[in-house]
Design a protein around this motif. Structure first.
Motif, PDB file in Angstrom:
ATOM      1  N   SER A   6     -47.603  37.916  47.570  1.00 22.82           N
ATOM      2  CA  SER A   6     -48.074  38.047  48.943  1.00 22.82           C
ATOM      3  C   SER A   6     -47.485  36.962  49.833  1.00 22.82           C
ATOM      4  O   SER A   6     -47.193  37.190  50.994  1.00 22.82           O
ATOM      5  CB  SER A   6     -49.602  38.031  49.007  1.00 22.82           C
ATOM      6  N   ALA A   7     -47.273  35.775  49.300  1.00 24.88           N
ATOM      7  CA  ALA A   7     -46.690  34.688  50.086  1.00 24.88           C
ATOM      8  C   ALA A   7     -45.248  35.008  50.453  1.00 24.88           C
ATOM      9  O   ALA A   7     -44.786  34.652  51.530  1.00 24.88           O
ATOM     10  CB  ALA A   7     -46.775  33.383  49.317  1.00 24.88           C
ATOM     11  N   LEU A   8     -44.533  35.669  49.567  1.00 21.56           N
ATOM     12  CA  LEU A   8     -43.143  35.999  49.823  1.00 21.56           C
ATOM     13  C   LEU A   8     -42.992  37.155  50.802  1.00 21.56           C
ATOM     14  O   LEU A   8     -41.927  37.329  51.376  1.00 21.56           O
ATOM     15  CB  LEU A   8     -42.428  36.328  48.513  1.00 21.56           C
ATOM     16  N   SER A   9     -44.030  37.938  50.994  1.00 22.14           N
ATOM     17  CA  SER A   9     -43.929  39.090  51.887  1.00 22.14           C
ATOM     18  C   SER A   9     -44.469  38.795  53.283  1.00 22.14           C
ATOM     19  O   SER A   9     -44.617  39.698  54.077  1.00 22.14           O
ATOM     20  CB  SER A   9     -44.653  40.292  51.271  1.00 22.14           C
ATOM     21  N   THR A  10     -44.766  37.533  53.575  1.00 19.34           N
ATOM     22  CA  THR A  10     -45.255  37.191  54.905  1.00 19.34           C
ATOM     23  C   THR A  10     -44.305  36.241  55.616  1.00 19.34           C
ATOM     24  O   THR A  10     -43.572  35.499  54.981  1.00 19.34           O
ATOM     25  CB  THR A  10     -46.660  36.558  54.868  1.00 19.34           C
ATOM     26  N   GLU A  11     -44.347  36.317  56.927  1.00 16.73           N
ATOM     27  CA  GLU A  11     -43.592  35.412  57.792  1.00 16.73           C
ATOM     28  C   GLU A  11     -44.547  34.920  58.858  1.00 16.73           C
ATOM     29  O   GLU A  11     -45.515  35.606  59.205  1.00 16.73           O
ATOM     30  CB  GLU A  11     -42.428  36.143  58.466  1.00 16.73           C
ATOM     31  N   THR A  12     -44.240  33.776  59.425  1.00 18.18           N
ATOM     32  CA  THR A  12     -45.052  33.243  60.506  1.00 18.18           C
ATOM     33  C   THR A  12     -44.529  33.748  61.838  1.00 18.18           C
ATOM     34  O   THR A  12     -43.337  33.637  62.124  1.00 18.18           O
ATOM     35  CB  THR A  12     -45.022  31.703  60.494  1.00 18.18           C
ATOM     36  N   ASP A  13     -45.425  34.323  62.632  1.00 21.88           N
ATOM     37  CA  ASP A  13     -45.098  34.716  64.003  1.00 21.88           C
ATOM     38  C   ASP A  13     -44.809  33.409  64.751  1.00 21.88           C
ATOM     39  O   ASP A  13     -45.675  32.544  64.847  1.00 21.88           O
ATOM     40  CB  ASP A  13     -46.306  35.450  64.603  1.00 21.88           C
ATOM     41  N   VAL A  14     -43.581  33.247  65.255  1.00 19.36           N
ATOM     42  CA  VAL A  14     -43.189  31.976  65.868  1.00 19.36           C
ATOM     43  C   VAL A  14     -43.856  31.741  67.227  1.00 19.36           C
ATOM     44  O   VAL A  14     -43.814  30.640  67.750  1.00 19.36           O
ATOM     45  CB  VAL A  14     -41.649  31.842  66.006  1.00 19.36           C
ATOM     46  N   VAL A  15     -44.505  32.768  67.769  1.00 20.11           N
ATOM     47  CA  VAL A  15     -45.189  32.615  69.058  1.00 20.11           C
ATOM     48  C   VAL A  15     -46.616  32.117  68.851  1.00 20.11           C
ATOM     49  O   VAL A  15     -47.014  31.090  69.394  1.00 20.11           O
ATOM     50  CB  VAL A  15     -45.172  33.935  69.863  1.00 20.11           C
ATOM     51  N   CYS A  16     -47.395  32.807  68.035  1.00 21.79           N
ATOM     52  CA  CYS A  16     -48.815  32.462  67.871  1.00 21.79           C
ATOM     53  C   CYS A  16     -49.131  31.783  66.534  1.00 21.79           C
ATOM     54  O   CYS A  16     -50.255  31.375  66.308  1.00 21.79           O
ATOM     55  CB  CYS A  16     -49.677  33.696  68.037  1.00 21.79           C
ATOM     56  N   LYS A  17     -48.133  31.722  65.639  1.00 25.17           N
ATOM     57  CA  LYS A  17     -48.251  31.077  64.317  1.00 25.17           C
ATOM     58  C   LYS A  17     -49.109  31.852  63.312  1.00 25.17           C
ATOM     59  O   LYS A  17     -49.516  31.320  62.298  1.00 25.17           O
ATOM     60  CB  LYS A  17     -48.782  29.630  64.431  1.00 25.17           C
ATOM     61  N   GLN A  19     -49.800  34.656  60.377  1.00 28.33           N
ATOM     62  CA  GLN A  19     -49.043  35.209  59.265  1.00 28.33           C
ATOM     63  C   GLN A  19     -48.927  36.721  59.447  1.00 28.33           C
ATOM     64  O   GLN A  19     -49.910  37.389  59.747  1.00 28.33           O
ATOM     65  CB  GLN A  19     -49.722  34.890  57.931  1.00 28.33           C
ATOM     66  N   VAL A  20     -47.706  37.239  59.260  1.00 27.84           N
ATOM     67  CA  VAL A  20     -47.435  38.664  59.450  1.00 27.84           C
ATOM     68  C   VAL A  20     -46.836  39.214  58.160  1.00 27.84           C
ATOM     69  O   VAL A  20     -45.908  38.629  57.606  1.00 27.84           O
ATOM     70  CB  VAL A  20     -46.445  38.876  60.620  1.00 27.84           C
ATOM     71  N   ASP A  21     -47.378  40.332  57.701  1.00 30.86           N
ATOM     72  CA  ASP A  21     -46.856  41.003  56.513  1.00 30.86           C
ATOM     73  C   ASP A  21     -45.551  41.693  56.893  1.00 30.86           C
ATOM     74  O   ASP A  21     -45.536  42.595  57.730  1.00 30.86           O
ATOM     75  CB  ASP A  21     -47.883  42.013  56.012  1.00 30.86           C
ATOM     76  N   LYS A  22     -44.443  41.254  56.299  1.00 35.83           N
ATOM     77  CA  LYS A  22     -43.134  41.797  56.650  1.00 35.83           C
ATOM     78  C   LYS A  22     -43.032  43.297  56.387  1.00 35.83           C
ATOM     79  O   LYS A  22     -42.384  44.007  57.142  1.00 35.83           O
ATOM     80  CB  LYS A  22     -42.025  41.076  55.880  1.00 35.83           C
ATOM     81  N   LYS A  23     -43.662  43.773  55.347  1.00 34.16           N
ATOM     82  CA  LYS A  23     -43.571  45.194  54.995  1.00 34.16           C
ATOM     83  C   LYS A  23     -44.253  46.086  56.021  1.00 34.16           C
ATOM     84  O   LYS A  23     -43.849  47.225  56.228  1.00 34.16           O
ATOM     85  CB  LYS A  23     -44.202  45.442  53.623  1.00 34.16           C
ATOM     86  N   ASN A  24     -45.302  45.590  56.657  1.00 30.61           N
ATOM     87  CA  ASN A  24     -46.078  46.406  57.587  1.00 30.61           C
ATOM     88  C   ASN A  24     -45.931  45.986  59.048  1.00 30.61           C
ATOM     89  O   ASN A  24     -46.627  46.513  59.909  1.00 30.61           O
ATOM     90  CB  ASN A  24     -47.562  46.361  57.198  1.00 30.61           C
ATOM     91  N   ALA A  25     -45.037  45.065  59.321  1.00 30.86           N
ATOM     92  CA  ALA A  25     -44.869  44.577  60.691  1.00 30.86           C
ATOM     93  C   ALA A  25     -44.351  45.688  61.599  1.00 30.86           C
ATOM     94  O   ALA A  25     -43.353  46.332  61.299  1.00 30.86           O
ATOM     95  CB  ALA A  25     -43.912  43.398  60.715  1.00 30.86           C
TER      96      ALA A  25
END
Length: 62
Positions: A6-17, A19-25
């Protein structure tokens, strides 16, 4: 239990910080060859208007 997947499939939204799931973004932008993921259309629009504003802030916190 291993939460590494799960940690590998998330990225931080650089605007609001958030966590966003890359698969479902639903909202992404590419800038200088890198893909950025956003929690909302509002965050994506803010980034698209001035990406350097958010990347310089984000980069200074690393």
């Amino acid at each position: 239990m291993n939460n590494m997947g799960s940690a590998l499939s998330t990225e931080t939204d650089v605007v609001c910080k958030m966590q966003v799931d890359k698969k479902n973004a639903k909202f992404t932008s590419e800038y200088k060859g890198k893909e950025y993921y956003f929690c909302s259309l509002s965050c994506k629009k803010k980034f698209d208007e001035d990406p350097e504003k958010y990347l310089s802030f984000y980069g200074s916190r690393k």
